[in-house]
Design a protein around this motif. Structure first.
Motif, PDB file in Angstrom:
ATOM      1  N   GLU A 252       0.749  -1.096   0.000  1.00 45.50           N
ATOM      2  CA  GLU A 252      -0.111   0.043  -0.189  1.00 45.50           C
ATOM      3  C   GLU A 252       0.785   1.312  -0.170  1.00 45.50           C
ATOM      4  O   GLU A 252       0.445   2.237  -0.907  1.00 45.50           O
ATOM      5  CB  GLU A 252      -0.999   0.141   1.237  1.00 45.50           C
ATOM      6  CG  GLU A 252      -2.018  -1.141   1.270  1.00 45.50           C
ATOM      7  CD  GLU A 252      -1.473  -2.459   1.782  1.00 45.50           C
ATOM      8  OE1 GLU A 252      -0.195  -2.307   2.226  1.00 45.50           O
ATOM      9  OE2 GLU A 252      -1.939  -3.328   1.472  1.00 45.50           O
ATOM     10  N   GLN A 255       2.471   1.758  -3.456  1.00 43.95           N
ATOM     11  CA  GLN A 255       1.562   2.225  -4.233  1.00 43.95           C
ATOM     12  C   GLN A 255       1.194   3.741  -4.238  1.00 43.95           C
ATOM     13  O   GLN A 255       1.080   4.488  -5.030  1.00 43.95           O
ATOM     14  CB  GLN A 255       0.160   1.383  -4.288  1.00 43.95           C
ATOM     15  CG  GLN A 255      -0.937   1.890  -5.380  1.00 43.95           C
ATOM     16  CD  GLN A 255      -1.999   0.915  -5.121  1.00 43.95           C
ATOM     17  OE1 GLN A 255      -2.663   0.713  -4.104  1.00 43.95           O
ATOM     18  NE2 GLN A 255      -2.245   0.290  -6.377  1.00 43.95           N
ATOM     19  N   ARG A 256       1.018   4.071  -2.847  1.00 44.03           N
ATOM     20  CA  ARG A 256       0.769   5.336  -2.514  1.00 44.03           C
ATOM     21  C   ARG A 256       1.913   6.407  -2.804  1.00 44.03           C
ATOM     22  O   ARG A 256       1.866   7.389  -3.609  1.00 44.03           O
ATOM     23  CB  ARG A 256       0.573   5.654  -0.935  1.00 44.03           C
ATOM     24  CG  ARG A 256      -0.012   7.084  -0.888  1.00 44.03           C
ATOM     25  CD  ARG A 256      -0.388   7.153   0.910  1.00 44.03           C
ATOM     26  NE  ARG A 256      -1.252   6.300   1.142  1.00 44.03           N
ATOM     27  CZ  ARG A 256      -1.012   5.228   1.987  1.00 44.03           C
ATOM     28  NH1 ARG A 256       0.357   5.077   2.652  1.00 44.03           N
ATOM     29  NH2 ARG A 256      -1.925   4.286   2.528  1.00 44.03           N
ATOM     30  N   ALA A 258       4.110   5.829  -5.454  1.00 47.05           N
ATOM     31  CA  ALA A 258       4.045   5.806  -7.019  1.00 47.05           C
ATOM     32  C   ALA A 258       3.079   6.973  -7.219  1.00 47.05           C
ATOM     33  O   ALA A 258       3.105   7.570  -8.236  1.00 47.05           O
ATOM     34  CB  ALA A 258       3.677   4.520  -7.492  1.00 47.05           C
ATOM     35  N   TRP A 259       1.778   6.929  -6.682  1.00 47.15           N
ATOM     36  CA  TRP A 259       0.779   7.807  -7.036  1.00 47.15           C
ATOM     37  C   TRP A 259       1.279   9.482  -6.846  1.00 47.15           C
ATOM     38  O   TRP A 259       1.018  10.223  -7.345  1.00 47.15           O
ATOM     39  CB  TRP A 259      -0.420   7.664  -6.072  1.00 47.15           C
ATOM     40  CG  TRP A 259      -1.179   6.618  -6.726  1.00 47.15           C
ATOM     41  CD1 TRP A 259      -1.202   5.691  -7.862  1.00 47.15           C
ATOM     42  CD2 TRP A 259      -2.280   5.787  -5.850  1.00 47.15           C
ATOM     43  NE1 TRP A 259      -1.888   4.688  -7.851  1.00 47.15           N
ATOM     44  CE2 TRP A 259      -2.754   4.666  -6.759  1.00 47.15           C
ATOM     45  CE3 TRP A 259      -2.708   5.897  -4.770  1.00 47.15           C
ATOM     46  CZ2 TRP A 259      -3.666   3.693  -6.301  1.00 47.15           C
ATOM     47  CZ3 TRP A 259      -3.817   5.186  -4.035  1.00 47.15           C
ATOM     48  CH2 TRP A 259      -4.055   3.917  -4.984  1.00 47.15           C
ATOM     49  N   ASN A 260       1.983   9.596  -5.482  1.00 51.42           N
ATOM     50  CA  ASN A 260       2.370  10.872  -5.312  1.00 51.42           C
ATOM     51  C   ASN A 260       3.621  11.208  -6.044  1.00 51.42           C
ATOM     52  O   ASN A 260       3.861  12.545  -6.104  1.00 51.42           O
ATOM     53  CB  ASN A 260       2.961  10.885  -3.739  1.00 51.42           C
ATOM     54  CG  ASN A 260       2.092  10.488  -2.820  1.00 51.42           C
ATOM     55  OD1 ASN A 260       0.798  10.903  -2.993  1.00 51.42           O
ATOM     56  ND2 ASN A 260       2.302  10.101  -1.593  1.00 51.42           N
ATOM     57  N   GLU A 262       3.624  10.856  -9.406  1.00 51.05           N
ATOM     58  CA  GLU A 262       2.940  11.161 -10.773  1.00 51.05           C
ATOM     59  C   GLU A 262       2.968  12.768 -10.983  1.00 51.05           C
ATOM     60  O   GLU A 262       2.544  13.487 -10.177  1.00 51.05           O
ATOM     61  CB  GLU A 262       1.471  10.678 -10.723  1.00 51.05           C
ATOM     62  CG  GLU A 262       1.313   9.252 -10.857  1.00 51.05           C
ATOM     63  CD  GLU A 262      -0.144   8.927 -10.790  1.00 51.05           C
ATOM     64  OE1 GLU A 262      -1.030   9.507 -10.866  1.00 51.05           O
ATOM     65  OE2 GLU A 262      -0.250   7.448 -10.832  1.00 51.05           O
TER      66      GLU A 262
END
Length: 501
Positions: A252, A255-256, A258-260, A262
């Motif tokens: 988790e 993944q978070r 990786a989103w941040n 972007e």
């Protein structure tokens, strides 16, 4: 930039800008990626010019016979071939910044692109029933491949020289356990040609290792906690975020992160637990919506191994023909220099533990093996190896042969007869092999090589653990592209004579 000023794809500075009012003591890095774009444009230009040069030369030599129909026949094929090759390079992402100057993958993509262009060109020729298509398939495309690869290699050499001088490096933020981060820092410093420079570290508690709460890991400053990684990347412009193993990194949280990340220019790289497995054996699959890292079995049989076997035998035969005059001269010099035969035979251990007799030019006096016991206290070799930089048993001619690896040329006969390969792990002695543990015995799953990763990485100068690691890495990650790179780099290693004594 002043008007008329030329911009080199190899900048003379690392891209660091002076501190500004928005952050005293902070390094602003946006311009550090400029060299990547310039280098990419230089590679694209070189590929385009090389392709146009080959097409033009072929047109000059072959099209002149039919000058009246040049624009009608040859012109269409020439333009189509050039467009097809450049299109294949773009489709195969052979110009992606992530692969330019990075190991065998760059040349693997080049090969894939040119193979794709050849297939499409052949199918187009069949469809158009063109009688001239053979020239472009069997002459033009191979010539383009040769010129493009040479141009890429020259550019890469220049890039690697810049990186060894501390320039053209990607600033990296390493985030993970201090021990794994230190290992990453050590590797990036040891191999600067790979293009990474760890500039900052984030740890679980924002501190370095030890009880003294240091603020550095391996000489690199700790700038924050693992929860602050995205903020530091956006603020300071790091090009790579290297995630090393740490209990903090749950799926988790990764993944978070990786989103941040972007929208930033940072590339997120996650080091797997299987650190020594890479290349063609790693695959990412999505199973039931879960990304899984699939590790395929090492390829010890199959079509690629058959190709390797054919290349070994043909390559050994051609090299024996090429070096036959030199080998005859060396054999004569060895016999004139000292008493004894020209060749030295020794038992070595090959694939699956089978022993064979290796051939070398004799570089020591007769009876040298019996004198080894008296020199045991002076051994400078690593691990199970016995080596002396100034071995009194080595003859004058033998010292020269060893420095440039000429003494190993008779091993081409071992390759020709199938007991060795052109590329593979170092062939061990029987007593050395008997002391192997289960892990090291994996070196014996493939044929030993005339050259290998150990040959191009320092040979006798390597620590024992590093030599074993390189051999095991070859066994695990073998590919035809890797063999090609090793053979090419062997020439440079032999000329410099590094680690040869």
């Amino acid at each position: 930039m002043r008007q008329g000023e030329l911009v080199s794809p190899f900048p003379s500075t690392s891209g660091r800008l002076p501190d500004g009012p928005d952050g005293a003591g902070r390094t602003i890095r946006p311009s550090e990626s400029d060299w990547e774009q310039r280098y990419r444009r230089t590679v694209i230009t070189a590929d385009t010019l090389a392709t146009a040069l080959v097409v033009g030369v072929i047109g000059e030599f072959f099209g002149v016979r039919d000058a009246a129909n040049w624009h009608e026949k040859w012109g269409i094929l020439a333009f189509g071939t050039e467009l097809l090759v450049l299109g294949a390079l773009a489709v195969s992402r052979a110009w992606a910044p992530a692969v330019l100057g990075q190991g065998a993958e760059e040349f693997r993509r080049l090969g894939r692109s040119l193979f794709m262009a050849t297939v499409v060109l052949a199918l187009g020729g069949i469809a158009l029933t063109s009688r001239n298509i053979k020239l472009w398939i069997f002459v033009a495309v191979p010539a383009i491949a040769l010129v493009v690869m040479i141009a890429r290699y020259v550019l890469r050499l220049r890039l690697h020289r810049q990186r060894k001088a501390g320039r053209c490096l990607r600033p990296v933020l390493a985030a993970g356990d201090p021990a794994t981060v230190r290992d990453l820092i050590t590797r990036t410093r040891k191999f600067p040609h790979l293009g990474w420079r760890v500039d900052a570290v984030c740890t679980t508690d924002g501190l370095g290792p030890g009880t003294e709460h240091t603020d550095h890991v391996g000489g690199v400053p700790v700038v924050g906690r693992l929860t602050d990684v995205a903020n530091h990347v956006r603020r300071d412009g790091y090009r790579v975020v290297a995630i090393t193993p740490d209990p903090h990194w749950s799926p988790e949280r990764l993944q978070r992160l990786a989103w941040n990340l972007e929208g930033s220019e940072a590339e997120m790289v996650v080091a797997p637990v299987l650190m020594e497995v890479a290349g063609p054996r790693l695959h990412v699959d999505a199973v039931l919506g879960i990304p899984l890292l699939r590790v395929s079995m090492p390829a010890f049989t199959g079509g690629r191994r058959v190709v390797k076997e054919i290349v070994d035998r043909l390559g050994a035969a051609l090299l024996l023909l090429l070096f036959a005059p030199l080998m005859a001269l060396v054999a004569l010099l060895v016999r004139v220099d000292s008493r004894g035969g020209a060749f030295y035979r020794q038992r070595r251990v090959g694939k699956d533990g089978r022993e064979f007799t290796i051939l070398k030019f004799r570089t020591m006096v007769v009876g040298a093996h019996r004198a080894r016991a008296t020199l045991a206290d002076h051994n400078e070799g690593a691990g199970l190896l016995f080596k002396l930089r100034r071995d009194p048993r080595v003859t004058r001619v033998g010292a020269v042969l060893r420095r440039y690896s000429i003494d190993e040329l008779p091993q081409l006969l071992n390759v020709l007869t199938g007991s060795m390969s052109l590329v593979g792990p170092r062939p061990p002695l029987p007593e050395e092999s008997a002391a192997y543990g289960p892990d090291i015995r994996r070196r014996l799953l493939v044929k030993p090589g005339l050259t290998g990763l150990w040959q191009i990485s320092g040979r006798s100068d390597l620590p024992w653990e590093e030599a074993v690691r390189l051999d095991l890495r070859y066994v695990e990650d073998w590919s035809l592209a890797l063999d090609t790179v090793i053979l090419w780099k062997t020439l440079r290693a032999v000329l410099y004579g590094q680690g040869a004594y």
